[in-house]
Design a protein around this motif. Sequence first.
Motif, mmCIF file in Angstrom:
data_model
loop_
_atom_site.group_PDB
_atom_site.id
_atom_site.type_symbol
_atom_site.label_atom_id
_atom_site.label_comp_id
_atom_site.label_asym_id
_atom_site.label_seq_id
_atom_site.Cartn_x
_atom_site.Cartn_y
_atom_site.Cartn_z
ATOM 1 N N HIS A 119 0.823 -1.209 0.000
ATOM 2 C CA HIS A 119 0.000 0.000 0.000
ATOM 3 C C HIS A 119 0.860 1.263 0.000
ATOM 4 O O HIS A 119 0.494 2.248 -0.644
ATOM 5 C CB HIS A 119 -0.958 -0.005 1.202
ATOM 6 N N LEU A 150 -3.543 -3.457 -8.575
ATOM 7 C CA LEU A 150 -3.785 -2.127 -9.155
ATOM 8 C C LEU A 150 -2.647 -1.225 -8.719
ATOM 9 O O LEU A 150 -2.315 -1.175 -7.541
ATOM 10 C CB LEU A 150 -5.069 -1.551 -8.573
ATOM 11 N N MET A 153 -2.324 3.725 -6.819
ATOM 12 C CA MET A 153 -3.490 4.019 -5.988
ATOM 13 C C MET A 153 -3.055 4.872 -4.785
ATOM 14 O O MET A 153 -3.216 4.474 -3.638
ATOM 15 C CB MET A 153 -4.154 2.712 -5.548
ATOM 16 N N ARG A 157 -7.192 8.335 -4.584
ATOM 17 C CA ARG A 157 -7.614 7.653 -5.817
ATOM 18 C C ARG A 157 -8.463 6.429 -5.508
ATOM 19 O O ARG A 157 -8.220 5.704 -4.546
ATOM 20 C CB ARG A 157 -6.389 7.220 -6.624
ATOM 21 N N THR A 158 -9.458 6.224 -6.333
ATOM 22 C CA THR A 158 -10.325 5.058 -6.167
ATOM 23 C C THR A 158 -10.446 4.336 -7.504
ATOM 24 O O THR A 158 -10.061 4.871 -8.547
ATOM 25 C CB THR A 158 -11.747 5.471 -5.711
ATOM 26 N N ALA A 159 -10.963 3.109 -7.434
ATOM 27 C CA ALA A 159 -11.222 2.332 -8.654
ATOM 28 C C ALA A 159 -12.627 1.770 -8.527
ATOM 29 O O ALA A 159 -13.241 1.850 -7.462
ATOM 30 C CB ALA A 159 -10.201 1.210 -8.771
ATOM 31 N N ASN A 180 -11.008 1.678 -2.441
ATOM 32 C CA ASN A 180 -9.575 1.954 -2.309
ATOM 33 C C ASN A 180 -8.895 0.763 -1.621
ATOM 34 O O ASN A 180 -9.448 -0.341 -1.611
ATOM 35 C CB ASN A 180 -9.346 3.275 -1.553
#
Length: 323
Positions: A119, A150, A153, A157-159, A180
């Motif tokens: 992370h 991913l 991040m 930021r998000t997905a 996230n």
Amino acid sequence: MRLRFHHVLGRGAYGEVVLAEDTVTCQRYAVKVIRKRALLAEVELADVMVEHRVLQLTSGSRFLVHAEFAFQTKMHVLLGLEYLSCGDLDQLLQSKGPLDVNSARFYAAEMVCGIQHLHTMGIIHRDLKPENILVAETGHVKITDFGLALENMYGDRTANDYAGTEGYVAPEMDAREEYNAAVDWFSFGVIINQMITGERKYHHKLFNESTSGAKSIILQLLKRNPAKRLGVNRDIRKHRFFQQIDWISVESLRVPPPHILESSKPEHLEPFHLDAVEAAEAKDFRPSPKDQAMFRGFSFSNLKTLLDTSSKTTGASSPTEPP
Ligand code: ADE
């Protein structure tokens, strides 16, 4: 070529993972042999490129599997991962049954180190589950399989695209909402619950203790609201479950592992010959120069020492790196 292939360790949609050995150093590797055809057609090439990039970054943590080398032949790309010989946490749970809280705490603490490292590099794993926690012969564990990871991040930021394994996927991802890194902490909560109870689903009745902090950490990790979930907003290392953990000792592998396992052996040893799989692929696939250009820059690391020596142990077709 000084890389000798032994047997197949596992299979995926893309190809095989094969045990290989450097004939000079005797170092063993788990080599992911991926068919270029699969990458160009079905499996997303982008995913393998993400995995390839992430596997180079993970060498910064003892709790993440990393790649030592990558190279390509005409028909395949090959990723050489460090080899962990004692199977995965799923197999460990199958053979030992649910773990005592202290053993679970040890594995959880090592996983925390790996997850936090990922992370801080802006990477979300998205597929944390016992099968992706490998056990070394030392008894320590490492997180593997970054095929769904991913990158970038950072910050807010998000997905929103769905990825992962049923049973470990966070509710916000299931609901196709923005998410996230909290999704990894949810999966981690499922894993701790599974280590202690043997069940993926949380059941109140399986916990009658309150002192170890296990029930509390699981409930805080399984919170439906990601903003309230433990992991991203508060320091999980300070949770009561980890009270007796000396994190400096964990980080430096000085905490003795609770179980030393025997090296896992596949039931049927299936030998692997790079020549044979190259030839099989060549029968009905001819990659064009444009196809090959997609793999430019894939090779890295000690490619020269691994492949360009005169002794030829496999007779495999020579590796190529398009100009
Ligand atoms: N299977 C897949 N990856 C592996 C690895 N790094 N070590 C051992 N077995 C594996």
